[in-house]
Design a protein around this motif. Sequence first.
Motif, PDB file in Angstrom:
ATOM      1  N   PHE A   1      -3.355   6.248  -9.657  1.00 12.87           N
ATOM      2  CA  PHE A   1      -3.052   5.294  -8.606  1.00 12.87           C
ATOM      3  C   PHE A   1      -3.204   3.871  -9.129  1.00 12.87           C
ATOM      4  O   PHE A   1      -2.452   2.980  -8.736  1.00 12.87           O
ATOM      5  CB  PHE A   1      -3.973   5.515  -7.395  1.00 12.87           C
ATOM      6  CG  PHE A   1      -3.632   4.628  -6.248  1.00 12.87           C
ATOM      7  CD1 PHE A   1      -2.594   4.944  -5.402  1.00 12.87           C
ATOM      8  CD2 PHE A   1      -4.326   3.451  -6.037  1.00 12.87           C
ATOM      9  CE1 PHE A   1      -2.248   4.104  -4.352  1.00 12.87           C
ATOM     10  CE2 PHE A   1      -3.991   2.599  -4.997  1.00 12.87           C
ATOM     11  CZ  PHE A   1      -2.950   2.940  -4.150  1.00 12.87           C
ATOM     12  N   ARG A   2      -4.162   3.639 -10.006  1.00 16.30           N
ATOM     13  CA  ARG A   2      -4.390   2.304 -10.560  1.00 16.30           C
ATOM     14  C   ARG A   2      -3.142   1.803 -11.274  1.00 16.30           C
ATOM     15  O   ARG A   2      -2.759   0.636 -11.133  1.00 16.30           O
ATOM     16  CB  ARG A   2      -5.585   2.328 -11.510  1.00 16.30           C
ATOM     17  CG  ARG A   2      -5.975   0.980 -12.063  1.00 16.30           C
ATOM     18  CD  ARG A   2      -7.190   1.081 -12.952  1.00 16.30           C
ATOM     19  NE  ARG A   2      -7.034   2.043 -14.030  1.00 16.30           N
ATOM     20  CZ  ARG A   2      -6.561   1.744 -15.235  1.00 16.30           C
ATOM     21  NH1 ARG A   2      -6.224   0.522 -15.518  1.00 16.30           N
ATOM     22  NH2 ARG A   2      -6.440   2.684 -16.148  1.00 16.30           N
TER      23      ARG A   2
ATOM     24  N   GLY B   1       3.243   5.901  -2.715  1.00 19.99           N
ATOM     25  CA  GLY B   1       4.402   6.722  -3.067  1.00 19.99           C
ATOM     26  C   GLY B   1       4.648   6.762  -4.568  1.00 19.99           C
ATOM     27  O   GLY B   1       4.963   7.819  -5.129  1.00 19.99           O
ATOM     28  N   LEU B   2       4.477   5.618  -5.227  1.00 24.20           N
ATOM     29  CA  LEU B   2       4.676   5.555  -6.669  1.00 24.20           C
ATOM     30  C   LEU B   2       3.598   6.334  -7.418  1.00 24.20           C
ATOM     31  O   LEU B   2       3.855   6.880  -8.495  1.00 24.20           O
ATOM     32  CB  LEU B   2       4.683   4.094  -7.115  1.00 24.20           C
ATOM     33  CG  LEU B   2       5.164   3.776  -8.523  1.00 24.20           C
ATOM     34  CD1 LEU B   2       6.583   4.284  -8.736  1.00 24.20           C
ATOM     35  CD2 LEU B   2       5.088   2.276  -8.758  1.00 24.20           C
ATOM     36  N   SER B   3       2.419   6.423  -6.838  1.00 32.99           N
ATOM     37  CA  SER B   3       1.324   7.136  -7.517  1.00 32.99           C
ATOM     38  C   SER B   3       1.596   8.628  -7.635  1.00 32.99           C
ATOM     39  O   SER B   3       1.006   9.294  -8.484  1.00 32.99           O
ATOM     40  CB  SER B   3       0.004   6.918  -6.783  1.00 32.99           C
ATOM     41  OG  SER B   3      -0.026   7.624  -5.554  1.00 32.99           O
TER      42      SER B   3
ATOM     43  N   ALA C   1       0.825  -1.209   0.000  1.00 32.20           N
ATOM     44  CA  ALA C   1       0.000   0.000   0.000  1.00 32.20           C
ATOM     45  C   ALA C   1       0.862   1.264   0.000  1.00 32.20           C
ATOM     46  O   ALA C   1       0.591   2.204  -0.757  1.00 32.20           O
ATOM     47  CB  ALA C   1      -0.936  -0.005   1.203  1.00 32.20           C
ATOM     48  N   LEU C   2       1.896   1.296   0.834  1.00 33.79           N
ATOM     49  CA  LEU C   2       2.732   2.499   0.911  1.00 33.79           C
ATOM     50  C   LEU C   2       3.583   2.694  -0.342  1.00 33.79           C
ATOM     51  O   LEU C   2       3.752   3.827  -0.797  1.00 33.79           O
ATOM     52  CB  LEU C   2       3.606   2.453   2.159  1.00 33.79           C
ATOM     53  CG  LEU C   2       2.845   2.618   3.474  1.00 33.79           C
ATOM     54  CD1 LEU C   2       3.780   2.439   4.666  1.00 33.79           C
ATOM     55  CD2 LEU C   2       2.143   3.963   3.532  1.00 33.79           C
TER      56      LEU C   2
ATOM     57  N   SER D   1       1.688  -1.672 -11.080  1.00 33.28           N
ATOM     58  CA  SER D   1       3.134  -1.898 -11.119  1.00 33.28           C
ATOM     59  C   SER D   1       3.616  -2.642  -9.874  1.00 33.28           C
ATOM     60  O   SER D   1       4.418  -3.573  -9.969  1.00 33.28           O
ATOM     61  CB  SER D   1       3.879  -0.570 -11.229  1.00 33.28           C
ATOM     62  OG  SER D   1       3.561   0.078 -12.422  1.00 33.28           O
ATOM     63  N   VAL D   2       3.114  -2.240  -8.727  1.00 34.06           N
ATOM     64  CA  VAL D   2       3.513  -2.892  -7.479  1.00 34.06           C
ATOM     65  C   VAL D   2       3.004  -4.336  -7.450  1.00 34.06           C
ATOM     66  O   VAL D   2       3.718  -5.254  -7.035  1.00 34.06           O
ATOM     67  CB  VAL D   2       3.007  -2.095  -6.261  1.00 34.06           C
ATOM     68  CG1 VAL D   2       3.282  -2.831  -4.965  1.00 34.06           C
ATOM     69  CG2 VAL D   2       3.656  -0.723  -6.225  1.00 34.06           C
TER      70      VAL D   2
END
Length: 174
Positions: free
Chosen positions: A38-39, A30-32, A25-26, A44-45
């Motif tokens: 966010f999707r 952070g990547l978003s 989740a974190l 990617s994660v």
Amino acid sequence: MANGYVGLLAVFTYFGFALASPVVALVAWGLSKRRESFRMALGSVMAGSVGLLAAVATALALFVDPGAGLTFALVAAAAALVLAAFPLLIGRQLLDRWTPLGPDEALEYATLGWPVAMVLSAVFFVAPGGLGRYNVLFLSGGAAAVAWLVLAVVVTLGPALAGLGFYRAVERYA
């Protein structure tokens, strides 16, 4: 009921997901901040997580037993659907309905609520016997039915409810 390899593997996989959920989740959050949505960041994660699970399954198949690798892959895939994909989908749908958030923001709040639900469900998972040997896998009869129902509700609706709490806190203090 958790007698044997598959039961033990299911327990370790469950707690692996509970421990990995805050990291996923974190990192996605952070990547978003660097991605368009966010999707895409969560995708990617999740792709990286699937790659890690595939590497573990391959290592088990090569160094232990091909059956062990296949069993791990099947248990991990089932756990990913039941403990991650389905609750996040339900959470996004409910938050989209309950709040003025769009689908992407609703997914973000559901994902941030997902670790709360996973940790709470892990507490309920070990509640029958504490940190000792017994957990919900060893229950039978009415106690098992109630325990599994509570786990199903917490895992399924937890990300939406925790995400709604985060949304309300952000709205209140922003």
